[in-house]
Enzyme design. Sequence first.
Site, mmCIF file in Angstrom:
data_model
loop_
_atom_site.group_PDB
_atom_site.id
_atom_site.type_symbol
_atom_site.label_atom_id
_atom_site.label_comp_id
_atom_site.label_asym_id
_atom_site.label_seq_id
_atom_site.Cartn_x
_atom_site.Cartn_y
_atom_site.Cartn_z
ATOM 1 N N ALA A 125 9.019 2.593 16.298
ATOM 2 C CA ALA A 125 9.949 3.573 16.754
ATOM 3 C C ALA A 125 10.455 3.165 18.268
ATOM 4 O O ALA A 125 11.472 3.529 18.593
ATOM 5 C CB ALA A 125 9.498 4.883 16.917
ATOM 6 N N THR A 126 9.242 2.671 18.973
ATOM 7 C CA THR A 126 9.686 2.383 20.350
ATOM 8 C C THR A 126 10.734 1.355 20.737
ATOM 9 O O THR A 126 11.470 1.424 21.551
ATOM 10 C CB THR A 126 8.295 1.786 21.213
ATOM 11 O OG1 THR A 126 7.334 2.870 21.122
ATOM 12 C CG2 THR A 126 8.546 1.581 22.614
ATOM 13 N N GLN A 182 8.317 11.563 13.938
ATOM 14 C CA GLN A 182 7.196 12.431 13.541
ATOM 15 C C GLN A 182 7.758 13.349 12.575
ATOM 16 O O GLN A 182 7.358 14.448 12.263
ATOM 17 C CB GLN A 182 6.950 13.432 14.805
ATOM 18 C CG GLN A 182 6.143 12.633 16.056
ATOM 19 C CD GLN A 182 4.581 12.442 15.439
ATOM 20 O OE1 GLN A 182 4.106 13.108 14.724
ATOM 21 N NE2 GLN A 182 4.070 11.446 16.145
ATOM 22 N N SER A 202 9.265 5.048 12.315
ATOM 23 C CA SER A 202 8.042 4.541 12.853
ATOM 24 C C SER A 202 7.130 4.204 11.251
ATOM 25 O O SER A 202 6.959 5.485 10.639
ATOM 26 C CB SER A 202 7.194 4.983 13.560
ATOM 27 O OG SER A 202 5.837 4.337 13.987
ATOM 28 N N HIS A 204 3.693 3.593 10.595
ATOM 29 C CA HIS A 204 2.463 4.086 10.763
ATOM 30 C C HIS A 204 2.444 5.622 10.995
ATOM 31 O O HIS A 204 1.193 6.052 10.851
ATOM 32 C CB HIS A 204 1.738 3.326 11.945
ATOM 33 C CG HIS A 204 1.729 3.837 13.385
ATOM 34 N ND1 HIS A 204 1.027 4.703 14.102
ATOM 35 C CD2 HIS A 204 2.877 3.555 14.005
ATOM 36 C CE1 HIS A 204 1.411 4.766 15.252
ATOM 37 N NE2 HIS A 204 2.575 4.045 15.314
ATOM 38 N N THR A 242 11.932 -13.343 12.127
ATOM 39 C CA THR A 242 11.623 -13.329 10.903
ATOM 40 C C THR A 242 11.091 -11.970 10.194
ATOM 41 O O THR A 242 10.171 -11.502 10.962
ATOM 42 C CB THR A 242 10.537 -14.176 10.280
ATOM 43 O OG1 THR A 242 11.153 -15.553 10.508
ATOM 44 C CG2 THR A 242 10.168 -14.204 8.924
ATOM 45 N N CYS A 328 0.623 8.271 23.350
ATOM 46 C CA CYS A 328 1.359 7.443 24.139
ATOM 47 C C CYS A 328 1.104 7.559 25.713
ATOM 48 O O CYS A 328 1.191 6.773 26.478
ATOM 49 C CB CYS A 328 2.849 7.646 23.935
ATOM 50 S SG CYS A 328 3.428 7.279 22.324
#
Length: 404
Positions: A125-126, A182, A202, A204, A242, A328
């Site tokens: 996401a970052t 989230q 994201s 994870h 890749t 974060c």
Amino acid sequence: MLLRAAWRRAALAATAAPGPRSAEPTRGLRLRVADHAPQSAVPSDTAAAPESVLRPLYMDVQATTPLDPRVLDAMLPYLVNYYGNPHSRTHAYGWESEAAMEHARQQVASLIGADPREIIFTSGATESNNIAIKELEAAIQPDTSLVSVMTVNNEIGVKQPIAEIGQICSSRKIYFHTDAAQAVGKIPLDVNDMKIDLMSISGHKIYGPKGVGAIYIRRRPRVRVEALQSGGGQERGMRSGTVPTPLVVGLGAACEVAQQEMEYDHKRISKLSERLIQKIMNNLPDVVMNGDPEHHYPGCINLSFAYVEGESLLMALKDVALSSGSACTSASLEPSYVLRAIGTDEDLAHSSIRFGIGRFTTEEEVDYTAEKCIHHVKRLREMSPLWEMVQDGIDLKSIKWTQH
């Protein structure tokens, strides 16, 4: 239901020590075998038995989620047997990896109501946020503006009115980006109904692998973004490099599982959330729930325990993996900027703890966490002179403190 139970048993069994189990399981703690000795390439009959280590139960799913066993099953073939570069167009190894990558793209798109051509794989996401905001800032003209909103806040769980914001932005021809890390897979999202132009995802955060994510980029009306890095032009030139087939397969599988189980997960997590809140608040006075109780994702609970230092409470709850805020910004000792922004007093902001409830959280873990929390808050308050003054009826705000 039976499938979910089987997977949960399999996940727990995978981390359990071999050999006979105790008749009385350790409540609230998961047993994991760890071998701290140097590993030898040659097996030895005289090697010492691995040391059994009790790990804390996990209640920090806003920071990251455990990998769903179904996601791991989907990834394994592409880690071992199907290892071709998905951008190799001249042989079967590349073709099969490309097919898996495109299937994963379809799975991600399906979860948010998008066209697969609008999904670009990233590292998370970052990176997705940076791709979106970099170009949108460049597109700002005197009569336009950029709107970028987090769908669900990662510290207090508040849900923003995304559909309403999207409608306003669309009517004024303003680009709308949302960080949905989230929210994806936890609440229903549709990029077309909500008029979202760009969305960050994201892996994870939805029980998928770390190191992979995606950005949704609207095609019609077209949103043009500038690549952050140059290279081979993969992902339609928007994200060269890749594509890691095993990771995107895992992301796709995580999205598919989330889409199938979203309603069940939400009901179950809501029940566990209410159980935790009621147990704590019914046994402790002066506990404040931070955020909007109505517009709120139930799996993220942020509570402030007045007259208790949050870091002290975290240290006391060493057998439960919790957080005082965003992973974060966890290196900072400053009070949460999110809590300060919603008007929380600095003292209460310093006393906040975030409880994360997820797909694999059990009722026993919730009860254990609540009981431990109640015990340690009472103990820490008994040691606090401020708590003693409040019990004596003294208004702390009326005291003029002096520095020495």
